[in-house]
Scaffold this motif. Structure first.
Motif, PDB file in Angstrom:
ATOM      1  N   SER A   1       0.827  -1.215   0.000  1.00 48.75           N
ATOM      2  CA  SER A   1       0.000   0.000   0.000  1.00 48.75           C
ATOM      3  C   SER A   1       0.857   1.259   0.000  1.00 48.75           C
ATOM      4  N   MET A   2       1.952   1.232   0.781  1.00 51.70           N
ATOM      5  CA  MET A   2       2.867   2.367   0.801  1.00 51.70           C
ATOM      6  C   MET A   2       3.414   2.632  -0.601  1.00 51.70           C
TER       7      MET A   2
ATOM      8  N   ALA B   1       2.081   1.685  -3.471  1.00 55.93           N
ATOM      9  CA  ALA B   1       1.007   2.104  -4.368  1.00 55.93           C
ATOM     10  C   ALA B   1       0.699   3.593  -4.199  1.00 55.93           C
ATOM     11  N   TYR B   2       0.593   4.048  -2.958  1.00 54.95           N
ATOM     12  CA  TYR B   2       0.336   5.474  -2.738  1.00 54.95           C
ATOM     13  C   TYR B   2       1.525   6.326  -3.150  1.00 54.95           C
ATOM     14  N   GLY B   3       2.726   5.814  -2.989  1.00 55.06           N
ATOM     15  CA  GLY B   3       3.909   6.541  -3.439  1.00 55.06           C
ATOM     16  C   GLY B   3       3.922   6.696  -4.951  1.00 55.06           C
TER      17      GLY B   3
ATOM     18  N   LEU C   1       1.241   6.518  -6.890  1.00 63.22           N
ATOM     19  CA  LEU C   1       0.133   7.413  -7.203  1.00 63.22           C
ATOM     20  C   LEU C   1       0.556   8.876  -7.013  1.00 63.22           C
ATOM     21  N   SER C   2       1.271   9.149  -5.959  1.00 57.63           N
ATOM     22  CA  SER C   2       1.772  10.502  -5.714  1.00 57.63           C
ATOM     23  C   SER C   2       2.692  10.950  -6.851  1.00 57.63           C
TER      24      SER C   2
ATOM     25  N   SER D   1      -1.539  14.872  -5.172  1.00 58.73           N
ATOM     26  CA  SER D   1      -0.236  14.222  -5.050  1.00 58.73           C
ATOM     27  C   SER D   1       0.279  14.310  -3.617  1.00 58.73           C
TER      28      SER D   1
ATOM     29  N   ALA E   1      -1.710  11.907  -1.434  1.00 60.90           N
ATOM     30  CA  ALA E   1      -1.260  10.524  -1.632  1.00 60.90           C
ATOM     31  C   ALA E   1       0.085  10.295  -0.933  1.00 60.90           C
TER      32      ALA E   1
ATOM     33  N   VAL F   1      -0.565   9.941   2.794  1.00 63.27           N
ATOM     34  CA  VAL F   1      -1.092   8.607   3.130  1.00 63.27           C
ATOM     35  C   VAL F   1       0.040   7.589   3.119  1.00 63.27           C
ATOM     36  N   SER F   2       0.895   7.666   2.114  1.00 66.75           N
ATOM     37  CA  SER F   2       2.035   6.753   2.022  1.00 66.75           C
ATOM     38  C   SER F   2       2.934   6.860   3.248  1.00 66.75           C
TER      39      SER F   2
END
Length: 131
Positions: free
Chosen positions: A62-63, A65-67, A69-70, A96, A99, A102-103
């Motif tokens: 998840s980290m 994926a959010y990274g 995405l950012s 960005s 995201a 969240v990461s």
């Protein structure tokens, strides 16, 4: 907001993704070693570690994926700013940053779980030292 504002995040996000990948690789190696060491007989301590490792794998995925995405949103922001779509550029840059936030929050949680894993190992060492 200029084109260089989102560009400032590129090195930070890249280094963050590299750190996440390293954490994943270390975790994968740990799992392989644990599998070799334990074989068919799995101790109760290892069962606790397995649950911890599974949770950490999900968090690291998840980290990452959010990274990513950012990173994508940051790139989109730069494109929008290049095309002079100021509002779209600002909104994608804000997304960005969210995201990325969240990461980083997931990373903090994964670090806490990692510390729990170390405490489990310390418990095991304490049990072996008791007479």
């Amino acid at each position: 907001m200029t084109l260089t504002t989102p560009a400032l995040l590129f090195p930070a996000i890249s280094l963050l993704l590299l750190a996440y990948t390293n954490r994943f690789l270390v975790l994968a190696q740990l799992i392989r070693e644990l599998n070799e060491r334990e074989g068919a007989q799995v101790r109760q301590l290892v069962v606790r570690q397995i649950a911890n490792l599974k949770k950490r794998i999900v968090l690291i995925r998840s980290m990452q994926a959010y990274g990513v995405l950012s990173f994508l949103l940051c790139t989109l922001s730069m494109f929008c700013l290049f095309m002079l779509w100021e509002l779209a550029g600002q909104l994608s840059f804000a997304a960005s940053l969210i995201a990325l936030l969240v990461s980083l929050a997931l990373s903090l949680y994964e670090i806490q779980i990692s510390c729990d894993a170390i405490n489990i190992e310390l418990e095991s060492m304490q049990e072996r030292t008791k007479p």
